[in-house]
Design an enzyme around this catalytic site. Structure first.
Site, mmCIF file in Angstrom:
data_model
loop_
_atom_site.group_PDB
_atom_site.id
_atom_site.type_symbol
_atom_site.label_atom_id
_atom_site.label_comp_id
_atom_site.label_asym_id
_atom_site.label_seq_id
_atom_site.Cartn_x
_atom_site.Cartn_y
_atom_site.Cartn_z
ATOM 1 N N ASP A 135 0.938 -1.264 -0.001
ATOM 2 C CA ASP A 135 0.119 -0.248 -0.527
ATOM 3 C C ASP A 135 1.100 1.033 -0.484
ATOM 4 O O ASP A 135 2.051 1.357 0.545
ATOM 5 C CB ASP A 135 -0.673 0.117 1.058
ATOM 6 C CG ASP A 135 -2.117 0.635 0.927
ATOM 7 O OD1 ASP A 135 -3.538 0.457 1.450
ATOM 8 O OD2 ASP A 135 -1.805 2.829 1.300
ATOM 9 N N ILE A 136 0.578 2.303 -0.750
ATOM 10 C CA ILE A 136 1.581 3.149 -0.804
ATOM 11 C C ILE A 136 1.686 4.118 0.449
ATOM 12 O O ILE A 136 1.931 5.444 0.184
ATOM 13 C CB ILE A 136 0.988 4.075 -2.293
ATOM 14 C CG1 ILE A 136 1.297 4.778 -2.702
ATOM 15 C CG2 ILE A 136 -0.866 5.140 -1.924
ATOM 16 C CD1 ILE A 136 1.399 6.010 -4.234
ATOM 17 N N VAL B 7 -10.890 3.114 -3.562
ATOM 18 C CA VAL B 7 -10.003 3.045 -5.505
ATOM 19 C C VAL B 7 -11.333 1.477 -6.055
ATOM 20 O O VAL B 7 -11.004 0.470 -5.398
ATOM 21 C CB VAL B 7 -8.808 2.394 -5.948
ATOM 22 C CG1 VAL B 7 -8.224 2.043 -6.787
ATOM 23 C CG2 VAL B 7 -7.806 3.529 -5.003
ATOM 24 N N HIS C 83 -10.076 -4.813 -4.044
ATOM 25 C CA HIS C 83 -8.487 -5.551 -3.294
ATOM 26 C C HIS C 83 -8.733 -5.878 -1.876
ATOM 27 O O HIS C 83 -9.890 -5.460 -0.988
ATOM 28 C CB HIS C 83 -7.992 -4.721 -3.286
ATOM 29 C CG HIS C 83 -8.006 -2.518 -2.965
ATOM 30 N ND1 HIS C 83 -9.332 -1.862 -4.026
ATOM 31 C CD2 HIS C 83 -7.962 -2.270 -2.172
ATOM 32 C CE1 HIS C 83 -9.820 -0.869 -3.116
ATOM 33 N NE2 HIS C 83 -8.986 -1.187 -1.968
ATOM 34 N N MET C 84 -8.330 -6.851 -0.918
ATOM 35 C CA MET C 84 -8.615 -6.774 -0.101
ATOM 36 C C MET C 84 -6.899 -6.147 0.956
ATOM 37 O O MET C 84 -5.903 -6.913 -0.267
ATOM 38 C CB MET C 84 -8.511 -8.435 0.251
ATOM 39 C CG MET C 84 -7.339 -9.254 2.185
ATOM 40 S SD MET C 84 -7.639 -11.024 1.223
ATOM 41 C CE MET C 84 -9.825 -11.263 1.398
HETATM 42 P P1 5GP Z 1 -9.789 1.575 -0.443
HETATM 43 O O1 5GP Z 1 -9.560 2.604 0.743
HETATM 44 O O2 5GP Z 1 -10.168 1.851 -1.466
HETATM 45 O O3 5GP Z 1 -10.391 0.145 0.839
HETATM 46 O O4 5GP Z 1 -8.085 1.312 -0.024
HETATM 47 C C1 5GP Z 1 -7.563 1.847 -1.500
HETATM 48 C C2 5GP Z 1 -5.520 1.783 -0.938
HETATM 49 O O5 5GP Z 1 -5.206 1.798 -1.714
HETATM 50 C C3 5GP Z 1 -5.129 2.690 0.238
HETATM 51 O O6 5GP Z 1 -4.662 1.834 1.820
HETATM 52 C C4 5GP Z 1 -4.263 3.478 -0.583
HETATM 53 O O7 5GP Z 1 -3.388 3.976 0.290
HETATM 54 C C5 5GP Z 1 -3.780 2.444 -1.956
HETATM 55 N N1 5GP Z 1 -3.751 3.696 -3.188
HETATM 56 C C6 5GP Z 1 -4.259 4.485 -3.281
HETATM 57 N N2 5GP Z 1 -3.620 4.716 -4.761
HETATM 58 C C7 5GP Z 1 -2.549 3.331 -4.343
HETATM 59 C C8 5GP Z 1 -1.258 3.394 -5.880
HETATM 60 O O8 5GP Z 1 -1.335 4.279 -6.504
HETATM 61 N N3 5GP Z 1 -0.665 2.306 -5.659
HETATM 62 C C9 5GP Z 1 -0.422 1.937 -4.152
HETATM 63 N N4 5GP Z 1 0.067 0.692 -3.926
HETATM 64 N N5 5GP Z 1 -1.377 1.688 -3.085
HETATM 65 C C10 5GP Z 1 -2.359 2.932 -3.591
#
Ligand code: 5GP
Ligand code: ZN
Length: 113
Positions: free
Chosen positions: A29-30, A95, A99-100
């Site tokens: 995660d970034i 996003v 994803h998990m």
């Molecule tokens: P969500 O909130 O959709 O469950 O999690 C999305 C996750 O994706 C967040 O924890 C965010 O930090 C991570 N994320 C967003 N953009 C990127 C990216 O470009 N690369 C990576 N590796 N993680 C990302």
């Protein structure tokens, strides 16, 4: 398609794969919320778990298999870890590519939500 995770999957955006097979891949995660914070996801663009047709549900077991494998590999399996799938807006999904989250390496004692 303008999806950041599809772009990582197809190499348009560089990313280090922690795991990759024909269906599933994993990246860091970034913006990590724990010492281990990985994202495990299908290569195929599926927006969320709510968009999974019943016959596609086995992909979720694949995500869990890979998350378990990575937890074992990182040595956090015995201590424990958290697997999270956020779904759509009120579920906190930022996003829209299924994803998990694999979170571990510290005590995750917070209440959900
Ligand atoms: P969500 O909130 O959709 O469950 O999690 C999305 C996750 O994706 C967040 O924890 C965010 O930090 C991570 N994320 C967003 N953009 C990127 C990216 O470009 N690369 C990576 N590796 N993680 C990302
Ligand atoms: Zn996508």
């Amino acid at each position: 398609m303008d999806c950041i995770f599809c772009k990582i999957a197809n190499g348009e955006v560089p990313g280090e794969f922690l795991y990759r097979d024909a269906k599933v891949f994993a990246v860091k995660d970034i913006n990590p919320q724990a010492p281990i914070h990985y994202l495990v996801m299908p290569i195929e663009h599926i927006p969320s778990v709510a968009d999974l047709a019943p016959e596609r549900l086995p992909i979720v077991a694949e995500l869990m298999r890979v998350a378990n494998h990575l937890a074992e590999k990182e040595g956090i399996s015995k201590r424990g870890y958290r697997l999270v799938i956020n779904c759509r807006r009120e579920g906190g999904q930022a996003v829209p590519h299924l994803h998990m989250h694999l979170l571990g390496g510290r005590a995750l004692l917070g209440k959900l939500g």
